[in-house]
Design a protein around this motif. Structure first.
Motif, short mmCIF file in Angstrom:
data_model
loop_
_atom_site.label_atom_id
_atom_site.label_comp_id
_atom_site.label_asym_id
_atom_site.label_seq_id
_atom_site.Cartn_x
_atom_site.Cartn_y
_atom_site.Cartn_z
N UNK C 339 0.81 -1.21 0.00
CA UNK C 339 0.00 0.00 0.00
C UNK C 339 0.85 1.26 0.00
N UNK C 340 1.88 1.25 0.85
CA UNK C 340 2.73 2.44 0.91
C UNK C 340 3.52 2.59 -0.38
N UNK C 341 3.91 1.47 -0.99
CA UNK C 341 4.68 1.59 -2.22
C UNK C 341 3.82 2.09 -3.38
N UNK C 342 2.58 1.58 -3.47
CA UNK C 342 1.80 1.87 -4.67
C UNK C 342 0.85 3.05 -4.54
N UNK C 343 0.28 3.23 -3.35
CA UNK C 343 -0.81 4.21 -3.27
C UNK C 343 -0.49 5.43 -2.43
N UNK C 344 0.64 5.43 -1.72
CA UNK C 344 1.00 6.66 -0.99
C UNK C 344 1.51 7.75 -1.93
N UNK C 345 2.28 7.43 -2.99
CA UNK C 345 2.72 8.49 -3.90
C UNK C 345 1.53 9.27 -4.46
N UNK C 346 1.70 10.59 -4.53
CA UNK C 346 0.60 11.44 -4.98
C UNK C 346 -0.01 12.20 -3.85
N UNK C 347 0.14 11.71 -2.61
CA UNK C 347 -0.38 12.45 -1.46
C UNK C 347 0.72 13.35 -0.91
N UNK C 348 0.38 14.07 0.15
CA UNK C 348 1.36 15.00 0.71
C UNK C 348 2.19 14.33 1.80
N UNK C 349 3.30 15.01 2.15
CA UNK C 349 4.23 14.41 3.13
C UNK C 349 3.51 14.11 4.43
N UNK C 350 2.71 15.06 4.91
CA UNK C 350 2.13 14.89 6.23
C UNK C 350 1.06 13.80 6.25
N UNK C 351 0.65 13.32 5.06
CA UNK C 351 -0.32 12.23 5.06
C UNK C 351 0.31 10.89 5.36
#
Lengths: 194, 189, 368
Positions: C339-351
């Motif tokens: 999840x962190x590898x595929x779907x975290x990119x695109x959000x902001x740092x603090x998310x």
């Protein structure tokens, strides 16, 4: 639809796909199959279309006696709640199991971990060879049965040494020492007290 | 009016006096680094929050190693963590103290025969106070902090000095267990 | 704009547990990220193979630190399936009581944990104080605060102490009366809503791709996919409870579900205390020699519903005195690693910190 029907549903599905080597029903929510290695991809793809869309677990079991490694897949269907265990045995000296990430994306990290701990190779997974959990590991894969963590720990990490009076209570010989004494006494009696 | 007689103090004595004053303030406002290395960290939230309220001892959490005084090694340390722990410890400004939690830091505890967990923490970094137990409950944790304050008062919490004096010995042990202390991975290249 | 490397953890107040999220950021948008696990690895599965079935009871709760009881129950269920042991009725009820109390502690901790990345420390203090009360109840029942070693193969270690029912009822009434207060502090707090509403979305197809279970799945799919409902263990089929669901999964709705599950757990505990009858709580494992107990051959997977989703032990026995292989299916594997590898990119740092908190990523069970 009650759950026993679900097991029967799985059995009828599996009849169409391939001929499993072994089948056993564990309870009303779980069924296990042992398959040939070639059948795994076909079966997984078929079961995914039939509703088993979640890969719950992927790992391996080491069997050094028969020189085999067993790769295990556990699938879950939430609509018809049954866990299916699929197992296959591969050669232990050169364990190669083609990756299943084209079918189940979530297998990526499970496969990396299985490679790290069992040395199973997963061609098709882009970075199965990268280390995930361990760092700078220099020995054989640690979950293999012939790896002895105690030996490794003794060789690499120095333990604490306690002085004698910590380990023996009230200066009494320990139980093990007493047992040893008794044994030597019995042995000596066998030889006529010498 | 009687005049107070001042005796001349040597520079060394003056330094010591200042150090004593510093120690007084230091032990009454200890900042602990929020680095939860292992499972004993789960007893820290009750200690920190309103149930036991650590702040009445003058202790509080601090986010960065450079401003923190106390490093809590909460439980077992795998090799991967030890590498990062040494980084963190060397970044902290002196004087700095280490509290080792749980039996794992003392002799390996329940993981004594594991292939990744070190057995004795004080071979790699100096430890001032141990809190024994698996896991130590919150009262024991608080008691450990009070012990640390007493040790600072009696100048026995000198782990950071030992680290200076025996730096080569510590480095040798670290390299023996870790191979190389420097972190080298995909990210750090 | 230049791309920068940034890491969250392992030493970071917003990180839960000893793990790190490595991020490549441009401005404050994450471009690439992955989780770096393994800092809590202690060769757990190997260690279990080297201990006897009964000795393992001391080791199993230590897999997941915040929620040890699921390990004990899963291990006990798997061993009982292998050995064909039938557990006494009262033991099943006590197990349910322990599991639901544990569920409340972990949900309170996660709900209070929302306070630390968002700066709402009042919430954290309230939740941890209530959690501490449950830990005290646990200490009275089992003798330990965190690692109980209470649920063992064949039942539970000993019966409940006298008068604990009143104490549990008093605590539940107290917690229930402050439910509104918790809501106002957390999910209905306007300052917090700005931060958690419509961030870190989890659409339904992502759930199926990743294989997220538990609250993550229920918050997106609007279906009551809960192991307690679909394949009940213990006596979960004999109590009435709802599984809270929603059709829109952002950080707020997931946290909201956690709070609603606390209410359901309270409901279950009340029924359990009502329906529990006196009787034995443990069956002897083997005639006299529990340490030399041999478990029949077999392969078994024992899933249970943890606070983060499906959690289970995969156990293999070769008929010996030691388990042959124990595999732990951590519930946070899909959302934590893939999840962190595929779907975290695109959000902001603090998310990133909120992702780790609201999805329920538990690093000790990833590393083992």
């Amino acid at each position: 639809m009650n759950s026993m029907n679900n097991i029967e549903h799985v059995q009828s599905l599996m009849k169409d796909i391939c001929s499993p080597i072994k089948e056993n029903i564990i309870d009303q929510f779980q069924i296990a199959y042992e398959l040939k290695q070639d059948d795994i991809h076909k079966t997984l793809g078929y079961l995914k279309n039939a509703g088993w869309i979640q890969l719950s677990y992927l790992s391996a079991v080491d069997w050094p006696d028969t020189n085999e490694i067993e790769v295990v897949y556990i699938l879950m269907n939430w609509k018809k709640p049954v866990h299916i265990q699929l197992r296959t045995r591969i050669d232990r000296e050169n364990p190669v199991m083609p990756s299943i990430i084209s079918i189940y994306e979530g297998a990526k990290y499970y496969e990396r971990e299985a490679h790290e701990f069992f040395g199973v190779k997963f061609p098709g997974n882009p970075d199965y060879e990268k280390q995930l959990i361990l760092e700078k590991w220099d020995d054989m894969p640690p979950m293999r049965k012939d790896f002895d963590p105690r030996q490794y720990s003794d060789a690499h990490f120095v333990g604490r040494e306690y002085s004698h009076d910590f380990t023996e209570l009230n200066n009494q010989p320990s139980k093990q020492a007493k047992r040893q004494q008794r044994k030597t006494r019995i042995n000596s009696l066998d030889k006529g007290g010498k | 009016m009687k005049s107070t007689k001042f005796t001349e103090l040597t520079q060394e004595q003056i330094d010591r006096k200042w150090w004593e004053i510093g120690d007084f303030f230091r032990r009454n406002s200890l900042w602990m680094l929020m680095y939860c290395t292992g499972c004993c960290a789960i007893e820290l939230p009750p200690a920190m929050t309103s149930a036991y309220d650590m702040e009445r001892l003058g202790m509080g959490p601090m986010a960065t190693p450079r401003q923190a005084d106390v490093l809590l090694v909460t439980g077992y340390l795998s090799l991967k963590t030890l590498r990062r722990l040494i980084y963190t410890y060397e970044q902290m400004s002196e004087p700095k103290y280490i509290v080792g939690f749980g039996s794992c830091t003392i002799n390996g505890g329940i993981y004594h025969d594991s292939h990744v967990v070190i057995n004795r923490l004080d071979r790699y970094v100096p430890v001032d106070v141990y809190v024994a137990g698996c896991m130590p409950n919150t009262e024991a944790v608080m008691n450990g902090f009070v012990d640390l304050m007493d040790l600072i008062k009696s100048k026995k919490a000198d782990g950071w000095k030992r680290y200076h004096d025996n730096y080569d010995w510590y480095k040798k042990n670290q390299e023996e267990a870790l191979g190389e202390v420097r972190i080298k991975d995909e990210f750090h290249e | 704009m230049r791309e920068m490397k940034l890491f969250l953890g392992p030493q970071h107040p917003g990180m839960h547990g000893n793990a790190a999220v490595h991020m490549f950021v441009e401005g404050d948008i994450i471009k690439k990220s992955y989780l770096l696990p393994g800092m809590l690895h202690r060769g757990f599965e190997k260690g279990m193979e080297r201990k006897t079935w009964v000795n393992n009871i001391s080791l199993i709760p230590r897999v997941c630190v915040v929620e040890p009881d699921i390990n004990e129950l899963s291990f006990a269920l798997a061993t009982e399936k292998l050995a064909g042991i039938d557990v006494p009725d009262r033991a099943k009820w006590i197990r349910m009581l322990i599991m639901e109390l544990a569920r409340i502690t972990i949900h309170l901790m996660a709900y209070g944990g929302l306070g630390s990345p968002t700066g709402n420390y009042t919430l954290m203090h309230h939740a941890h104080a209530d959690r501490n009360t449950i830990l005290n109840i646990f200490e009275k029942i089992t003798g330990h605060r965190v690692y109980h070693q209470y649920i063992v193969p064949g039942g539970v270690r000993k019966d409940l102490p006298n008068g604990i029912e009143q104490e549990i009822h008093a605590f539940l009434d107290d917690l229930e009366s402050r439910y509104e207060e918790y809501r106002r502090l957390g999910v209905a707090n306007p300052t917090l809503l700005k931060r958690i509403k419509d961030t870190i979305m989890l659409p339904e197809e992502v759930v199926w791709n990743l294989g997220v279970t538990g609250i993550g799945m229920r918050s997106a799919t609007n279906k009551a996919y809960d192991i307690r409902k679909v394949m009940p263990y213990c006596h979960y089929d004999k109590v009435e409870f709802d599984v809270p669901v929603s059709s829109y999964s952002d950080a707020r709705s997931r946290v909201d579900l956690k709070l609603q599950e606390v209410v359901q757990s309270i409901r279950i505990i009340r029924q359990v205390l009502d329906k529990m009858e006196d009787g034995p709580v443990r069956v002897p494992l083997d005639k006299g020699q529990a340490m030399r107990w041999r478990v029949p051959k077999g392969y078994v997977y024992a899933p249970i519903e943890s606070s983060r989703g499906e959690f289970g032990y995969y156990m293999v026995s070769n008929g010996g005195t030691h388990p042959y292989r124990v595999g732990v299916r951590g519930a946070s594997y899909p959302q934590g690693l893939l999840g962190i590898e595929k779907y975290l990119p695109g959000t902001r740092i603090d998310d990133a910190a909120l992702w780790v908190d609201t999805m329920g990523v538990c690093s000790p069970e990833i590393d083992r």
